[in-house]
Design a protein around this motif. Structure first.
Motif, short mmCIF file in Angstrom:
data_model
loop_
_atom_site.label_atom_id
_atom_site.label_comp_id
_atom_site.label_asym_id
_atom_site.label_seq_id
_atom_site.Cartn_x
_atom_site.Cartn_y
_atom_site.Cartn_z
N GLN A 225 0.78 -1.21 -0.17
CA GLN A 225 0.09 0.02 0.01
C GLN A 225 0.80 1.07 0.12
O GLN A 225 0.42 2.12 -0.53
N ALA A 226 2.09 1.19 0.64
CA ALA A 226 2.86 2.37 0.67
C ALA A 226 3.71 2.59 -0.61
O ALA A 226 3.99 3.76 -0.85
N LEU A 227 3.59 1.71 -1.66
CA LEU A 227 4.38 1.77 -2.74
C LEU A 227 3.45 1.82 -4.08
O LEU A 227 2.26 1.67 -3.80
N HIS A 228 3.83 2.56 -5.10
CA HIS A 228 2.94 2.66 -6.11
C HIS A 228 3.27 1.58 -7.10
O HIS A 228 4.30 1.10 -7.12
N PRO A 229 2.06 1.10 -7.92
CA PRO A 229 2.29 0.08 -8.87
C PRO A 229 3.55 0.38 -9.75
O PRO A 229 4.09 -0.81 -10.12
N LYS A 230 3.68 1.48 -10.23
CA LYS A 230 4.91 1.69 -11.16
C LYS A 230 6.28 1.27 -10.56
O LYS A 230 7.12 0.48 -11.07
N PHE A 231 6.30 1.39 -9.29
CA PHE A 231 7.87 0.99 -8.60
C PHE A 231 7.79 -0.31 -8.41
O PHE A 231 8.82 -0.96 -8.67
N ILE A 232 6.74 -0.92 -8.11
CA ILE A 232 6.58 -2.36 -7.87
C ILE A 232 6.80 -3.21 -9.07
O ILE A 232 7.57 -4.27 -9.07
N ASN A 233 6.24 -2.52 -10.12
CA ASN A 233 6.52 -3.28 -11.29
C ASN A 233 7.70 -3.16 -11.97
O ASN A 233 8.36 -3.89 -12.68
N GLN A 234 8.46 -2.08 -11.74
CA GLN A 234 9.55 -1.83 -12.04
C GLN A 234 10.71 -2.65 -11.24
O GLN A 234 11.73 -3.22 -12.15
N VAL A 235 10.57 -2.95 -10.14
CA VAL A 235 11.54 -3.78 -9.32
C VAL A 235 11.39 -5.38 -9.93
O VAL A 235 12.10 -6.07 -9.94
N ASN A 236 10.05 -5.59 -10.14
CA ASN A 236 9.81 -6.94 -10.59
C ASN A 236 9.52 -6.96 -12.16
O ASN A 236 8.46 -7.46 -12.51
N ALA A 237 10.57 -6.50 -12.86
CA ALA A 237 10.32 -6.11 -14.30
C ALA A 237 10.08 -7.51 -15.05
O ALA A 237 9.52 -7.66 -16.28
N ASP B 18 0.22 8.97 -4.11
CA ASP B 18 0.04 8.37 -2.81
C ASP B 18 -1.37 7.37 -2.88
O ASP B 18 -2.37 8.14 -3.03
N LEU B 19 -1.16 6.23 -2.73
CA LEU B 19 -2.51 5.32 -2.70
C LEU B 19 -2.75 4.72 -1.31
O LEU B 19 -3.90 4.26 -0.90
N LEU B 20 -2.04 5.35 -0.18
CA LEU B 20 -2.17 5.03 1.18
C LEU B 20 -2.86 6.31 1.88
O LEU B 20 -4.12 6.07 2.40
N LEU B 21 -1.95 7.38 1.88
CA LEU B 21 -3.04 8.64 2.49
C LEU B 21 -2.88 9.56 1.27
O LEU B 21 -1.88 10.20 0.77
N MET B 22 -3.97 9.29 0.46
CA MET B 22 -4.19 9.89 -0.77
C MET B 22 -4.40 11.54 -0.54
O MET B 22 -4.63 11.91 0.60
N PRO B 23 -3.91 12.26 -1.63
CA PRO B 23 -3.86 13.87 -1.55
C PRO B 23 -5.09 14.48 -1.11
O PRO B 23 -5.04 15.23 -0.52
N TYR B 24 -6.28 13.83 -1.09
CA TYR B 24 -7.47 14.20 -0.83
C TYR B 24 -7.59 14.62 0.58
O TYR B 24 -8.14 15.49 1.08
N MET B 25 -7.00 13.98 1.23
CA MET B 25 -6.81 13.80 2.94
C MET B 25 -6.06 15.13 3.48
O MET B 25 -6.56 15.73 4.25
N ALA B 26 -5.09 15.35 2.73
CA ALA B 26 -4.18 16.41 3.03
C ALA B 26 -4.96 17.83 2.52
O ALA B 26 -5.08 18.81 3.35
N LYS B 27 -5.61 17.76 1.47
CA LYS B 27 -6.40 18.82 0.92
C LYS B 27 -7.45 19.15 1.60
O LYS B 27 -8.04 20.51 1.60
N GLU B 28 -8.22 18.12 2.01
CA GLU B 28 -9.31 18.48 2.99
C GLU B 28 -8.98 19.36 4.26
O GLU B 28 -9.62 20.27 4.39
N GLN C 107 5.95 14.89 -6.49
CA GLN C 107 5.82 14.03 -7.62
C GLN C 107 6.84 12.77 -7.82
O GLN C 107 7.84 12.87 -6.90
N GLY C 108 6.68 11.54 -8.12
CA GLY C 108 7.54 10.55 -8.39
C GLY C 108 6.63 9.29 -8.54
O GLY C 108 5.62 9.25 -8.94
N THR C 109 7.42 7.80 -8.32
CA THR C 109 7.06 6.66 -8.73
C THR C 109 6.91 5.87 -7.68
O THR C 109 6.55 4.63 -7.74
N GLN C 110 7.14 6.29 -6.36
CA GLN C 110 7.31 5.45 -5.10
C GLN C 110 5.84 5.78 -4.34
O GLN C 110 5.88 5.21 -3.02
N GLY C 111 5.13 6.38 -4.70
CA GLY C 111 3.64 6.48 -4.06
C GLY C 111 3.99 7.35 -2.74
O GLY C 111 4.42 8.34 -2.83
N HIS C 112 3.34 6.58 -1.57
CA HIS C 112 3.27 7.19 -0.19
C HIS C 112 4.84 7.56 0.17
O HIS C 112 5.15 8.46 0.88
#
Length: 396
Positions: free
Chosen positions: A255-267, A343-353, A371-376
């Motif tokens: 949950q803390a990582l973004h799919p892009k990062f996990i897929n890159q590691v497990n290419a 961020d897919l864990l604490l998504m930006p809407y939570m800070a924006k709120e 910005q980045g590929t590592q999500g949270h």
């Protein structure tokens, strides 16, 4: 593949980070873990805990009138090691070494920077962590507390930090800065003690735990409580529930990582891998990778402590008094929110709120996304993107 992944990645405080941290010049130098004790600590829910101990670190020097202190509040599975190294040969520096040090965004030539291990810190078996929690010995019984340890909240973490600052004669902070669970502490500091906090920085954070977050956090707890060795928290005389804890850490890490990062590691991942196609008990290599990461980290953690941290986050609302708006209304600090766009864990809407509510209350608040590929985890390893914004915010 496994050797490549191990060389590229390391596990720090339950999360997986890119090895870029090792490239950072640790200008803070060598640091020392210190210990602070409270003889009797009353929790937010009115319970008493005897002989509370927490570790803490500091960087830079406190000025004569003690007005230059910045408190760094750490994330869920982290600790107070925010910058520097304990030994010259340490493989990695503190998690925010990129922005803490001489000439950096949080400039230790200007500020006295300190950080404190939380109560019920997850890393009980980490030699550089000092904490009191369910794994600690209850002085009244001579046995580990287990689940008899009181439920604790983010406010309790804040109040332990306040007791330390009081002991140092620091009556007012220059700022509180925290990431993830540390952002909860930072914003609660600003609400609970508004006259002591003129600046608050929330990185990858939120103003309250909503229903979605409470459910997500509950998923972290389930693998632990389903492990037969957990035994309703009574495992200190036997085998620890490491399978359940590792399962929890797998969920947390994904949950803390973004799919892009996990897929890159497990290419090299292939849906039609031979082993899982031929054996229902065999895993895909990506699953084995994440299990390995989680099991390594589980060795230095305590399952009950993780459950208590989960509950503290589930219970969180700024101010711990009614609703979030009420808590935010008490804040006098100018605020800066730095969520991660991916961020897919604490998504930006939570800070924006929280930011939008502060603005509606005519409070000073700024908002910018990392910005980045590592999500949270961009809140830790991409934080230097906002170094100049942070520097200017602290200087104003």
């Amino acid at each position: 593949m496994k050797k490549l992944v191990c060389a590229w990645l390391f596990v720090l405080s339950g999360y997986v980070f890119a090895d870029q941290a090792n490239q950072i010049n640790t200008d803070v130098g060598l640091v020392e873990k210190k210990s602070f004790t409270i003889s009797n600590f009353q929790t937010f829910n009115g319970k008493m805990i005897k002989d509370v101990k927490v570790g803490w670190e500091s960087y830079g020097s406190l000025n004569q009138d003690k007005s230059n202190a910045i408190l760094i509040t750490h994330y869920f599975s982290g600790n107070s090691h925010a910058a520097g190294k304990y030994h010259q040969d340490d493989a990695k520096a503190g998690y925010w070494d990129a922005i803490i040090g001489p000439g950096k965004a949080i400039d230790t030539n200007l500020y006295y920077v300190l950080s404190v291990d939380t109560l019920v810190n997850a890393g009980v078996h980490d030699p550089n962590v000092i904490t009191t929690g369910p794994a600690s010995i209850n002085p009244d019984t001579g046995k580990p507390y287990g689940l008899s340890f009181p439920v604790v909240t983010i406010r309790d973490f804040v109040n332990v930090q306040k007791a330390l600052l009081d002991s140092l004669g620091i009556g007012k902070l220059h700022a509180v800065v925290g990431a993830s669970m540390g952002s909860l502490q930072a914003i609660d500091w600003a609400s609970a003690y508004p006259d002591r906090v003129p600046r608050m920085v929330s990185v990858i954070g939120m103003g309250q735990s909503d229903a979605w977050t409470a459910l997500a956090l509950h998923q972290w707890a389930v693998p632990i409580t389903l492990d037969p060795k957990w035994n309703k928290g009574n495992y200190y005389d036997g085998d620890a529930p490491l399978d359940g804890l590792a399962g929890s850490l797998m969920v947390i890490t994904q949950q803390a990582l973004h799919p892009k990062f996990i897929n890159q590691v497990n290419a090299q991942h292939s849906p039609l891998e031979e082993a899982p196609m031929m054996d229902i008990l065999a895993n895909h290599k990506a699953v084995d990778w994440l299990q390995g990461v989680a099991r390594n980290r589980a060795e230095i953690m305590d399952a009950n402590h993780v459950l208590y941290l989960i509950r503290a986050c589930q219970l969180f609302v700024t101010g711990h008094d009614g609703d979030m708006k009420n808590g935010l209304s008490k804040i006098k600090a100018k605020s800066l929110f730095l969520p991660s766009s991916g961020d897919l864990l604490l998504m930006p809407y939570m800070a924006k709120e929280a930011h939008d509510e502060l603005r509606a209350l005519n409070k000073a608040s700024e908002y910018a996304e990392l910005q980045g590929t590592q999500g949270h985890l961009d809140g830790v390893y991409s934080i230097q993107q906002k170094a100049e914004k942070l520097r200017a915010f602290l200087a104003d």
